[in-house]
Design an enzyme around this catalytic site. Sequence first.
Site, PDB file in Angstrom:
ATOM      1  N   GLY A  42     -10.350  -5.753  -2.567  1.00  0.00           N
ATOM      2  CA  GLY A  42     -11.698  -5.662  -3.127  1.00  0.00           C
ATOM      3  C   GLY A  42     -11.944  -6.609  -4.293  1.00  0.00           C
ATOM      4  N   ILE A  43     -12.669  -6.088  -5.286  1.00  0.00           N
ATOM      5  CA  ILE A  43     -13.078  -6.892  -6.438  1.00  0.00           C
ATOM      6  C   ILE A  43     -11.859  -7.349  -7.250  1.00  0.00           C
ATOM      7  CG2 ILE A  43     -14.276  -6.754  -8.664  1.00  0.00           C
ATOM      8  CD1 ILE A  43     -16.405  -4.994  -7.239  1.00  0.00           C
TER       9      ILE A  43
ATOM     10  N   ARG B 149      -8.805  -7.945  -6.255  1.00  0.00           N
ATOM     11  CA  ARG B 149      -8.133  -9.045  -5.561  1.00  0.00           C
ATOM     12  C   ARG B 149      -8.899 -10.350  -5.792  1.00  0.00           C
ATOM     13  NH1 ARG B 149      -7.536 -12.541  -1.651  1.00  0.00           N
ATOM     14  NH2 ARG B 149      -5.744 -12.523  -0.250  1.00  0.00           N
TER      15      ARG B 149
ATOM     16  N   ASP C 254      -1.149  -1.849  -8.789  1.00  0.00           N
ATOM     17  CA  ASP C 254      -1.939  -1.054  -7.839  1.00  0.00           C
ATOM     18  C   ASP C 254      -1.081   0.070  -7.285  1.00  0.00           C
ATOM     19  OD1 ASP C 254      -4.782  -1.989  -6.205  1.00  0.00           O
ATOM     20  OD2 ASP C 254      -3.610  -0.323  -5.377  1.00  0.00           O
TER      21      ASP C 254
ATOM     22  N   SER D 171     -20.226  -0.902 -14.135  1.00  0.00           N
ATOM     23  CA  SER D 171     -21.102  -0.902 -12.959  1.00  0.00           C
ATOM     24  C   SER D 171     -22.538  -0.926 -13.465  1.00  0.00           C
ATOM     25  CB  SER D 171     -20.864   0.359 -12.133  1.00  0.00           C
ATOM     26  OG  SER D 171     -21.926   0.556 -11.219  1.00  0.00           O
TER      27      SER D 171
ATOM     28  N   TYR E 122     -19.168   9.790 -10.887  1.00  0.00           N
ATOM     29  CA  TYR E 122     -18.816   8.362 -10.966  1.00  0.00           C
ATOM     30  C   TYR E 122     -19.645   7.678 -12.050  1.00  0.00           C
ATOM     31  CZ  TYR E 122     -18.448   3.459  -9.412  1.00  0.00           C
ATOM     32  OH  TYR E 122     -18.252   2.099  -9.350  1.00  0.00           O
TER      33      TYR E 122
ATOM     34  N   SER F  86     -18.536   8.521 -15.511  1.00  0.00           N
ATOM     35  CA  SER F  86     -17.266   7.847 -15.842  1.00  0.00           C
ATOM     36  C   SER F  86     -17.506   6.379 -16.187  1.00  0.00           C
ATOM     37  CB  SER F  86     -16.264   7.965 -14.683  1.00  0.00           C
ATOM     38  OG  SER F  86     -16.584   7.084 -13.621  1.00  0.00           O
ATOM     39  N   LYS F  87     -18.503   5.770 -15.564  1.00  0.00           N
ATOM     40  CA  LYS F  87     -18.800   4.359 -15.826  1.00  0.00           C
ATOM     41  C   LYS F  87     -19.615   4.173 -17.113  1.00  0.00           C
ATOM     42  CE  LYS F  87     -16.644   2.383 -12.414  1.00  0.00           C
ATOM     43  NZ  LYS F  87     -15.555   1.428 -12.636  1.00  0.00           N
TER      44      LYS F  87
HETATM   45  N1  LIG Z   1     -17.892  -2.144  -4.747  1.00  0.00           N
HETATM   46  C1  LIG Z   1     -18.937  -2.024  -5.534  1.00  0.00           C
HETATM   47  O1  LIG Z   1     -20.094  -2.064  -5.091  1.00  0.00           O
HETATM   48  C2  LIG Z   1     -18.731  -1.805  -7.017  1.00  0.00           C
HETATM   49  C3  LIG Z   1     -19.862  -1.870  -7.844  1.00  0.00           C
HETATM   50  C4  LIG Z   1     -19.696  -1.674  -9.212  1.00  0.00           C
HETATM   51  C5  LIG Z   1     -18.434  -1.451  -9.730  1.00  0.00           C
HETATM   52  N2  LIG Z   1     -17.362  -1.392  -8.901  1.00  0.00           N
HETATM   53  C6  LIG Z   1     -16.041  -1.159  -9.530  1.00  0.00           C
HETATM   54  O2  LIG Z   1     -15.174  -2.232  -9.230  1.00  0.00           O
HETATM   55  C7  LIG Z   1     -13.817  -1.787  -9.236  1.00  0.00           C
HETATM   56  C8  LIG Z   1     -13.147  -2.202  -7.942  1.00  0.00           C
HETATM   57  O3  LIG Z   1     -13.818  -1.557  -6.866  1.00  0.00           O
HETATM   58  P1  LIG Z   1     -13.723  -2.025  -5.349  1.00  0.00           P
HETATM   59  O4  LIG Z   1     -15.076  -1.911  -4.783  1.00  0.00           O
HETATM   60  O5  LIG Z   1     -12.999  -3.292  -5.267  1.00  0.00           O
HETATM   61  O6  LIG Z   1     -12.852  -0.794  -4.779  1.00  0.00           O
HETATM   62  P2  LIG Z   1     -11.649  -0.752  -3.733  1.00  0.00           P
HETATM   63  O7  LIG Z   1     -11.510   0.684  -3.369  1.00  0.00           O
HETATM   64  O8  LIG Z   1     -11.857  -1.743  -2.650  1.00  0.00           O
HETATM   65  O9  LIG Z   1     -10.381  -1.221  -4.600  1.00  0.00           O
HETATM   66  C9  LIG Z   1      -9.900  -0.453  -5.648  1.00  0.00           C
HETATM   67  C10 LIG Z   1      -8.412  -0.728  -5.832  1.00  0.00           C
HETATM   68  O10 LIG Z   1      -7.974   0.034  -6.956  1.00  0.00           O
HETATM   69  C11 LIG Z   1      -6.774   0.688  -6.624  1.00  0.00           C
HETATM   70  N3  LIG Z   1      -6.649   1.928  -7.406  1.00  0.00           N
HETATM   71  C12 LIG Z   1      -7.478   2.998  -7.395  1.00  0.00           C
HETATM   72  N4  LIG Z   1      -7.013   3.956  -8.197  1.00  0.00           N
HETATM   73  C13 LIG Z   1      -5.863   3.481  -8.742  1.00  0.00           C
HETATM   74  C14 LIG Z   1      -4.917   4.020  -9.637  1.00  0.00           C
HETATM   75  N5  LIG Z   1      -5.034   5.262 -10.133  1.00  0.00           N
HETATM   76  N6  LIG Z   1      -3.857   3.269  -9.998  1.00  0.00           N
HETATM   77  C15 LIG Z   1      -3.700   2.011  -9.479  1.00  0.00           C
HETATM   78  N7  LIG Z   1      -4.560   1.461  -8.614  1.00  0.00           N
HETATM   79  C16 LIG Z   1      -5.631   2.192  -8.235  1.00  0.00           C
HETATM   80  C17 LIG Z   1      -6.880   0.983  -5.128  1.00  0.00           C
HETATM   81  O11 LIG Z   1      -5.609   1.199  -4.548  1.00  0.00           O
HETATM   82  C18 LIG Z   1      -7.566  -0.273  -4.631  1.00  0.00           C
HETATM   83  O12 LIG Z   1      -6.636  -1.276  -4.289  1.00  0.00           O
HETATM   84  C19 LIG Z   1     -13.882  -0.267  -9.449  1.00  0.00           C
HETATM   85  O13 LIG Z   1     -13.683   0.033 -10.817  1.00  0.00           O
HETATM   86  C20 LIG Z   1     -15.296   0.066  -9.046  1.00  0.00           C
HETATM   87  O14 LIG Z   1     -15.755   1.252  -9.646  1.00  0.00           O
HETATM   88  C21 LIG Z   1     -17.472  -1.577  -7.564  1.00  0.00           C
END
Ligand SMILES: NC(=O)c1ccc[n+]([C@@H]2O[C@H](COP(=O)([O-])OP(=O)(O)OC[C@H]3O[C@@H](n4cnc5c(N)ncnc54)[C@H](O)[C@@H]3O)[C@@H](O)[C@H]2O)c1
Length: 295
Positions: free
Chosen positions: A38-39, A41, A59, A159, A172, A175-176
């Site tokens: 995700g983000i 990476r 992770d 977020s 959620y 928390s944000k």
């Molecule tokens: N996707 C969206 O639209 C979006 C929008 C705003 C904010 N975000 C934020 O961006 C961040 C990344 O989100 P994403 O969409 O890439 O999610 P995702 O689920 O694709 O990736 C999240 C990663 O975090 C890891 N992770 C989760 N809990 C963990 C823990 N306790 N310890 C270690 N690793 C952990 C997971 O294994 C996963 O690899 C998050 O904080 C999310 O809230 C995402």
Amino acid sequence: MQVVAVFLCLLVTLSHVKAESETDLKDKVTVVTGAARGIGRAIADNLLKEGVSVVIIVDKNLTQGLVTKNELKSTYGAEKVWFIHGNVITDLDRVFKKIYKRYDYVHILVNNAGILDEDDPVGTYMTNTVAPVLWSQKFYDVMRKDKGGRGGIILNMASVVSYLKDPFFWFYTSSKYGILGLSVGLGHEWNYLTSEVKVLALCPLFTYTDMTKQQMVVDEQVEIFAKFKEALSWQTPDAVGEAAITICKTGETGTAYSIQGGVLSVSPYGQDITLEFLLNLQQGDNHTVNAFDSK
Ligand SMILES: NC(=O)c1ccc[n+]([C@@H]2O[C@H](COP(=O)([O-])OP(=O)(O)OC[C@H]3O[C@@H](n4cnc5c(N)ncnc54)[C@H](O)[C@@H]3O)[C@@H](O)[C@H]2O)c1
Ligand SMILES: *[C@@H]1O[C@H](CO)[C@@H](O)[C@H](O)[C@H]1NC(C)=O
Ligand SMILES: *[C@@H]1O[C@H](CO)[C@@H](O)[C@H](O)[C@H]1NC(C)=O
């Protein structure tokens, strides 16, 4: 009148900070939590493109962490990527020690790991708020110049819901809100003057990742949420990764940045207690102190 005075202070402060120079990310030791996919990476990938010394991926997903580590290693070189399998909630001390055994300094910490699971409010808070608070505390203490550090950057993944009022996934959202407060508070220019640790928040709108593939809302909101999702502009994780680099290099400390449909801007929220205001206060200028009286 008083509101105008604060607004003018804000303008003065903004123009003053704009002059800051660009931060070079080359050769920096960086840590990105939740970077197996995700983000996170995408942020790791973009940091490596910038020529950082190493990205340390933390992770809890072992399988995906190993896959991503190997992919990034084959693109950027084996010495550029390190994967530490760990949970940000429980493994801070172990991971921190492990990192400082191999590297003498961490310049950039990205608190990105997060979950969206309205059935698990405690897990949501632990992952999205408590962990970033504790990781920030631990790394900030080593980074801060006034305590012998060399300065650094802490980027917190917030977020757009960190400052929106909307009816969806309220656990959620709350928390944000927390992580936004951490970023603008700890990163305030007042603190930066002595610490030289830049603390930022990045607030993305919908991004194509596994998180947004799941049913995000309670059953009775599925229909309205589907329309809501359609009405807004989405973006790739890579756009968010690039934005993270941009704000690490040129962003202002204590500031929240939004990215929506790939477009980066300063988040539109709140009223600032500016550095100007605090400096005036310190110098005994009593005049602006009443700026927060509503009448
Ligand atoms: N996707 C969206 O639209 C979006 C929008 C705003 C904010 N975000 C934020 O961006 C961040 C990344 O989100 P994403 O969409 O890439 O999610 P995702 O689920 O694709 O990736 C999240 C990663 O975090 C890891 N992770 C989760 N809990 C963990 C823990 N306790 N310890 C270690 N690793 C952990 C997971 O294994 C996963 O690899 C998050 O904080 C999310 O809230 C995402
Ligand atoms: C790890 O990530 C993969 C790929 O996104 C996913 O399919 C799997 O369910 C995840 N495993 C765990 C334990 O979260
Ligand atoms: C602030 O101003 C008030 C009057 O406006 C005055 O009575 C007070 O002593 C001042 N305080 C300081 C710390 O200067």
